[in-house]
Design an enzyme around this catalytic site. Structure first.
Site, short mmCIF file in Angstrom:
data_model
loop_
_atom_site.label_atom_id
_atom_site.label_comp_id
_atom_site.label_asym_id
_atom_site.label_seq_id
_atom_site.Cartn_x
_atom_site.Cartn_y
_atom_site.Cartn_z
N ARG A 22 -23.34 -9.35 -19.66
CA ARG A 22 -24.00 -8.13 -20.16
C ARG A 22 -25.47 -8.38 -20.47
O ARG A 22 -25.92 -9.52 -20.60
CB ARG A 22 -23.31 -7.63 -21.43
CG ARG A 22 -23.36 -8.61 -22.62
CD ARG A 22 -24.55 -8.43 -23.51
NE ARG A 22 -24.67 -9.48 -24.51
CZ ARG A 22 -25.44 -10.54 -24.37
NH1 ARG A 22 -26.13 -10.74 -23.25
NH2 ARG A 22 -25.52 -11.45 -25.34
N HIS A 34 -31.03 -7.40 -33.20
CA HIS A 34 -30.91 -7.79 -34.61
C HIS A 34 -30.51 -6.59 -35.48
O HIS A 34 -30.83 -6.54 -36.66
CB HIS A 34 -32.20 -8.44 -35.13
CG HIS A 34 -32.43 -9.81 -34.55
ND1 HIS A 34 -31.76 -10.92 -35.00
CD2 HIS A 34 -33.22 -10.24 -33.54
CE1 HIS A 34 -32.15 -11.99 -34.31
NE2 HIS A 34 -33.03 -11.59 -33.40
N GLY A 67 -24.66 -20.16 -20.58
CA GLY A 67 -25.67 -20.44 -21.57
C GLY A 67 -27.00 -19.78 -21.27
O GLY A 67 -28.03 -20.18 -21.80
N SER A 75 -21.80 -15.40 -20.75
CA SER A 75 -20.71 -15.97 -19.98
C SER A 75 -19.51 -16.24 -20.88
O SER A 75 -18.36 -16.23 -20.42
CB SER A 75 -21.14 -17.27 -19.31
OG SER A 75 -21.33 -18.30 -20.25
N ASP A 129 -20.86 -8.31 -27.35
CA ASP A 129 -20.60 -8.90 -26.04
C ASP A 129 -19.19 -8.60 -25.55
O ASP A 129 -18.98 -8.26 -24.38
CB ASP A 129 -20.79 -10.42 -26.09
CG ASP A 129 -22.21 -10.81 -26.48
OD1 ASP A 129 -23.04 -9.90 -26.68
OD2 ASP A 129 -22.48 -12.02 -26.61
N TYR A 189 -32.07 -17.79 -37.79
CA TYR A 189 -31.12 -16.67 -37.74
C TYR A 189 -30.57 -16.39 -39.14
O TYR A 189 -30.57 -15.24 -39.60
CB TYR A 189 -30.00 -17.02 -36.75
CG TYR A 189 -28.94 -15.96 -36.62
CD1 TYR A 189 -29.17 -14.80 -35.89
CD2 TYR A 189 -27.69 -16.12 -37.22
CE1 TYR A 189 -28.19 -13.82 -35.76
CE2 TYR A 189 -26.71 -15.15 -37.10
CZ TYR A 189 -26.96 -14.02 -36.37
OH TYR A 189 -25.98 -13.06 -36.25
P1 ADP Z 1 -23.69 -17.49 -22.97
O1 ADP Z 1 -22.54 -16.74 -23.51
O2 ADP Z 1 -25.01 -16.87 -23.32
O3 ADP Z 1 -23.61 -17.74 -21.50
P2 ADP Z 1 -22.61 -19.52 -24.68
O4 ADP Z 1 -23.16 -20.79 -25.18
O5 ADP Z 1 -22.17 -18.51 -25.67
O6 ADP Z 1 -23.71 -18.92 -23.68
O7 ADP Z 1 -21.37 -19.81 -23.74
C1 ADP Z 1 -21.48 -20.76 -22.71
C2 ADP Z 1 -20.30 -21.71 -22.75
O8 ADP Z 1 -19.10 -20.99 -22.41
C3 ADP Z 1 -20.40 -22.82 -21.75
O9 ADP Z 1 -21.10 -23.92 -22.24
C4 ADP Z 1 -18.94 -23.15 -21.49
O10 ADP Z 1 -18.44 -23.96 -22.52
C5 ADP Z 1 -18.27 -21.80 -21.63
N1 ADP Z 1 -18.10 -21.14 -20.31
C6 ADP Z 1 -18.52 -19.90 -20.00
N2 ADP Z 1 -18.18 -19.58 -18.71
C7 ADP Z 1 -17.51 -20.64 -18.22
C8 ADP Z 1 -16.91 -20.94 -16.95
N3 ADP Z 1 -16.92 -20.07 -15.95
N4 ADP Z 1 -16.32 -22.15 -16.81
C9 ADP Z 1 -16.29 -23.04 -17.81
N5 ADP Z 1 -16.85 -22.81 -19.02
C10 ADP Z 1 -17.46 -21.64 -19.24
MG MG Z 2 -22.13 -16.45 -25.59
#
Ligand code: ADP
Ligand code: MG
Length: 392
Positions: free
Chosen positions: A32, A39, A129, A134, A179, A229
């Site tokens: 998204r 904030h 990340g 994700s 999210d 934060y």
């Molecule tokens: P964001 O949500 O902004 O991408 P986050 O730090 O909140 O960043 O989440 C990222 C973490 O989520 C990754 O470091 C991993 O641990 C996990 N992750 C997300 N998508 C996957 C995926 N497709 N496969 C494995 N781990 C994932």
């Molecule tokens: Mg995240």
């Protein structure tokens, strides 16, 4: 660009290569971007995100050898997980990638839903990340898969909250609700206006195909040592208290102005951002409904200036992208641009004319690299679909 169905087929093929049989179930959930409302979530305010055309897909089949185990593999994660369903579930060490799906499994278990063993393969086109969530895409795709496997369908709000809880308790990340809500509820050609106090949602149509959202990842993340934060949250709470309201959601700009003399000047500016941003978010929803793109763009620039000057969560790289966008201007097809996400790096989001998007993206990439020496990543998306079952 691949369609979601094509992406599902690709993951099905990879599943078959990995496990030697085809998947029975496939589910997907998107990342998204927050168009405006930054904030505001922890101040009981509004946010206005949309799902993007980037998905986490999870394909699964009934367990092979060990019927009471869940095997999770990701095309990007560090090694597979093998989860014994006969044992009580508990989080793996912090930072372990499969804590997110594990927390979702725990949420189903806590509701007394019996999940049979299965083998799964996860693949994502949401950058990990990169500020496009994700993590929520991984949680929500897992929850959608478990709904399909068990036949236990969750109410959308309950599903989003289950996923948020997984992130809190298993990944150790105390995130808000945005999210997971948008990843569950996103709909093509719609933005989601979410009231973080009441959790009420409204899908706002954005059907004009002449505009798109262009996301630029600055590819910097400044590590801050001062707990910025937590500081912002405390300042907001202090400001609300001095205004005699439960949260800044309940304060008006006039109230804040009247209290200017007796409010700490930093807390005053923090509150001015939050109160203004909540108002801007509601105005933006109105402007989107009216397809008034000039107005939406103006509100995005105002949001950015407020985050930069009053909330002080921007950084030179985010400012550079916004300045470049501003310079391209409406004549070049840019209506507005702002930093999105918590700040101190991460992404910007711009509202642009679809016909000019390639030229705009090339220009931002080139100028940004010239100014900062860093290569950005750019994505373009229309408001996309939320969680989807691709094979049931
Ligand atoms: P964001 O949500 O902004 O991408 P986050 O730090 O909140 O960043 O989440 C990222 C973490 O989520 C990754 O470091 C991993 O641990 C996990 N992750 C997300 N998508 C996957 C995926 N497709 N496969 C494995 N781990 C994932
Ligand atoms: Mg995240």
């Amino acid at each position: 660009m691949m369609t979601l169905n094509e992406l599902g087929n690709l993951v099905a093929e990879r599943f078959t290569q990995t496990y030697g049989r085809p998947p029975r179930w496939i589910a997907a959930a998107p990342g998204r971007v927050n168009v405006i409302g930054e904030h505001t979530d922890y101040n009981d305010g509004f946010v206005f995100p949309m799902a993007i055309d980037r998905y986490t897909v999870i394909a699964a089949a009934p367990a092979g050898e060990a019927p009471a185990r869940v095997q999770l593999r990701s095309t990007v994660g560090n090694g597979p997980a093998s989860i014994d369903l006969a044992q009580p579930l508990k989080p793996a060490p912090k930072g372990t990638w499969y804590n997110y799906p594990l927390g979702v499994l725990a949420g189903f278990a806590a509701r007394g839903v019996k999940v049979p063993g299965f083998d799964a393969l996860i693949h994502s086109t949401v950058p990990l990340g990169g500020g496009l969530s994700s993590s929520a895409a991984l949680e929500v795709s897992t929850a959608t898969l478990l709904e399909t496997i068990t036949g236990h369908k969750l109410d959308p709000v309950e599903k989003a909250l289950l996923c948020q809880k997984a992130e809190h308790e298993y990944a150790g990340m105390p995130c808000g609700i945005m999210d997971q809500f948008i990843s569950v509820m996103g709909r093509p050609d719609h933005l989601l206006l979410l009231d973080c106090r009441s959790r009420q949602t409204e899908l706002v149509p954005m059907t004009d195909g002449a505009v798109e959202l262009l996301i630029t990842n600055t590819n910097v993340k400044h590590e801050l040592t001062g707990g910025e934060y937590a500081k912002r949250r405390a300042q907001c709470e202090a400001a609300a208290k001095s205004l005699g309201v439960a949260s800044l959601r309940d304060a008006t700009a006039a109230q804040l102005e009247a209290a200017a003399g007796k409010t700490d000047p930093v807390a005053f500016r923090r509150a001015r951002h939050v109160i203004g941003e909540i108002e801007r978010t509601l105005q933006a929803a109105k402007a989107v409904r009216a397809s008034n793109w000039a107005k939406v763009g103006e509100l995005m620039y105002a949001s950015d200036a407020s985050l930069r000057d009053d909330y002080e969560v921007s950084c030179p790289e985010l400012d550079a992208v916004v300045e470049i966008a501003q310079r391209i201007g409406p004549a070049g097809g840019v209506y507005g641009c702002r930093m999105t996400g918590g700040g101190f790096g991460g992404c910007t989001v711009a509202l642009v004319r679809a016909e000019s998007v390639q030229v705009i993206a090339d220009r931002i990439a080139a100028d940004y690299e010239k100014r900062t020496g860093i290569k950005p990543s750019l994505f373009v998306s229309r408001p996309a679909a939320g969680a989807t079952v691709l094979r049931a």
